[in-house]
Design a protein around this motif. Structure first.
Motif, PDB file in Angstrom:
ATOM      1  N   TYR A  73       0.838  -1.201   0.000  1.00  0.00           N
ATOM      2  CA  TYR A  73       0.000   0.000   0.000  1.00  0.00           C
ATOM      3  C   TYR A  73       0.874   1.253   0.000  1.00  0.00           C
ATOM      4  O   TYR A  73       1.725   1.429   0.859  1.00  0.00           O
ATOM      5  N   GLU A  74       0.611   2.130  -0.969  1.00  0.00           N
ATOM      6  CA  GLU A  74       1.419   3.335  -1.117  1.00  0.00           C
ATOM      7  C   GLU A  74       1.063   4.368  -0.064  1.00  0.00           C
ATOM      8  O   GLU A  74      -0.011   4.327   0.539  1.00  0.00           O
ATOM      9  N   GLY A  79      -3.955   4.741  -0.976  1.00  0.00           N
ATOM     10  CA  GLY A  79      -3.329   3.628  -0.269  1.00  0.00           C
ATOM     11  C   GLY A  79      -3.886   3.469   1.133  1.00  0.00           C
ATOM     12  O   GLY A  79      -4.107   2.357   1.608  1.00  0.00           O
ATOM     13  N   TYR A  80      -4.131   4.592   1.809  1.00  0.00           N
ATOM     14  CA  TYR A  80      -4.720   4.568   3.150  1.00  0.00           C
ATOM     15  C   TYR A  80      -6.113   3.951   3.110  1.00  0.00           C
ATOM     16  O   TYR A  80      -6.436   3.080   3.916  1.00  0.00           O
ATOM     17  N   GLU A  81      -6.916   4.393   2.170  1.00  0.00           N
ATOM     18  CA  GLU A  81      -8.285   3.879   2.060  1.00  0.00           C
ATOM     19  C   GLU A  81      -8.296   2.389   1.700  1.00  0.00           C
ATOM     20  O   GLU A  81      -9.102   1.620   2.235  1.00  0.00           O
ATOM     21  N   ALA A  82      -7.393   1.997   0.814  1.00  0.00           N
ATOM     22  CA  ALA A  82      -7.312   0.576   0.439  1.00  0.00           C
ATOM     23  C   ALA A  82      -6.877  -0.270   1.636  1.00  0.00           C
ATOM     24  O   ALA A  82      -7.447  -1.340   1.884  1.00  0.00           O
ATOM     25  N   LEU A  87      -6.741  -4.558   4.489  1.00  0.00           N
ATOM     26  CA  LEU A  87      -5.649  -5.103   5.296  1.00  0.00           C
ATOM     27  C   LEU A  87      -6.169  -5.692   6.602  1.00  0.00           C
ATOM     28  O   LEU A  87      -6.925  -5.046   7.328  1.00  0.00           O
ATOM     29  N   LYS A  88      -5.761  -6.919   6.884  1.00  0.00           N
ATOM     30  CA  LYS A  88      -6.191  -7.618   8.105  1.00  0.00           C
ATOM     31  C   LYS A  88      -4.965  -8.073   8.887  1.00  0.00           C
ATOM     32  O   LYS A  88      -3.938  -8.431   8.314  1.00  0.00           O
ATOM     33  N   ILE A 140     -11.676   3.950  12.423  1.00  0.00           N
ATOM     34  CA  ILE A 140     -10.403   3.299  12.076  1.00  0.00           C
ATOM     35  C   ILE A 140     -10.582   1.791  12.092  1.00  0.00           C
ATOM     36  O   ILE A 140     -11.452   1.261  12.779  1.00  0.00           O
ATOM     37  N   THR A 141      -9.757   1.139  11.297  1.00  0.00           N
ATOM     38  CA  THR A 141      -9.718  -0.325  11.259  1.00  0.00           C
ATOM     39  C   THR A 141      -8.286  -0.752  11.520  1.00  0.00           C
ATOM     40  O   THR A 141      -7.378   0.080  11.573  1.00  0.00           O
ATOM     41  N   GLU A 142      -8.101  -2.052  11.651  1.00  0.00           N
ATOM     42  CA  GLU A 142      -6.739  -2.531  11.878  1.00  0.00           C
ATOM     43  C   GLU A 142      -5.836  -2.221  10.679  1.00  0.00           C
ATOM     44  O   GLU A 142      -4.658  -1.941  10.841  1.00  0.00           O
ATOM     45  N   GLY A 143      -6.408  -2.205   9.500  1.00  0.00           N
ATOM     46  CA  GLY A 143      -5.627  -1.853   8.308  1.00  0.00           C
ATOM     47  C   GLY A 143      -5.196  -0.404   8.305  1.00  0.00           C
ATOM     48  O   GLY A 143      -4.059  -0.073   7.961  1.00  0.00           O
ATOM     49  N   SER A 144      -6.107   0.496   8.710  1.00  0.00           N
ATOM     50  CA  SER A 144      -5.750   1.918   8.730  1.00  0.00           C
ATOM     51  C   SER A 144      -4.743   2.217   9.839  1.00  0.00           C
ATOM     52  O   SER A 144      -3.857   3.045   9.668  1.00  0.00           O
TER      53      SER A 144
END
Length: 184
Positions: A73-74, A79-82, A87-88, A140-144
């Protein structure tokens, strides 16, 4: 007989002493000369040991360095949104991971984000940084969380050089736990 013994001892003594003097610049016998004098090659010189003849070699294509985990992720909003959506955390939620996540959080995060994640750390109280977000106020999520630890965001810098990939995931796990406690 006593004289012969004395003469033999004197000869051995003189022979032993004579071995201490002589030409020291000439080395003794070398049974494995490569162990004594290794062949060193300069960085950008030719080297007959490699098929391309160069000393400096690139890593094999498709491999990564030990300890480095690729992160796709860039460092952009996209990239943040993706990362936020996709992302888990690969680690199992257990006491060991949470304990190390808390330990790393206390070292790197608590000074700004505070003990409970309310954005009231010591640096905020001393007006060094303003506007540190409360974990419960953000979606927020764990990916963010991982993405922000990896690349940084707004005032927060990247912590990728201080934390290994596993430690970043452990901090992410601990932040998720703090957020859950704040939402109660």
């Amino acid at each position: 007989m006593k004289n012969i013994l004395k003469i033999a001892i004197a000869l051995v003594f003189i022979f032993t002493l004579s071995s201490c003097w002589g030409d020291k610049t000439k080395p003794n016998y070398q049974y494995m000369p490569d162990m004594y004098k290794s062949v060193g090659y300069e960085t950008y010189t030719t080297n007959p040991n490699f098929s391309n003849g160069m000393t400096t070699q690139l890593p094999v294509e498709g491999t990564i360095s030990r300890g480095n985990v690729p992160y796709e992720y860039e460092n952009t909003n996209e990239g943040y949104e993706a990362a936020k959506l996709e992302l888990k955390n690969p680690l199992e939620v257990n006491e060991v991971n949470l304990a190390n996540g808390k330990k790393m959080y206390d070292i790197y995060c608590i000074s700004c984000h505070g003990k409970t994640g309310a954005g009231d750390g010591v640096l905020v109280q001393r007006d060094k940084f303003l506007g540190i977000p409360n974990y419960k106020d953000r979606e927020i999520t764990e990916g963010s969380i991982y993405h922000v630890i990896m690349h940084g965001r707004n005032l927060m810098g990247s912590h990728a050089s201080q934390l290994t990939a596993k430690e970043r995931w452990q901090v992410t796990m601990y932040v998720q736990q703090l957020r859950t406690e704040l939402l109660k």
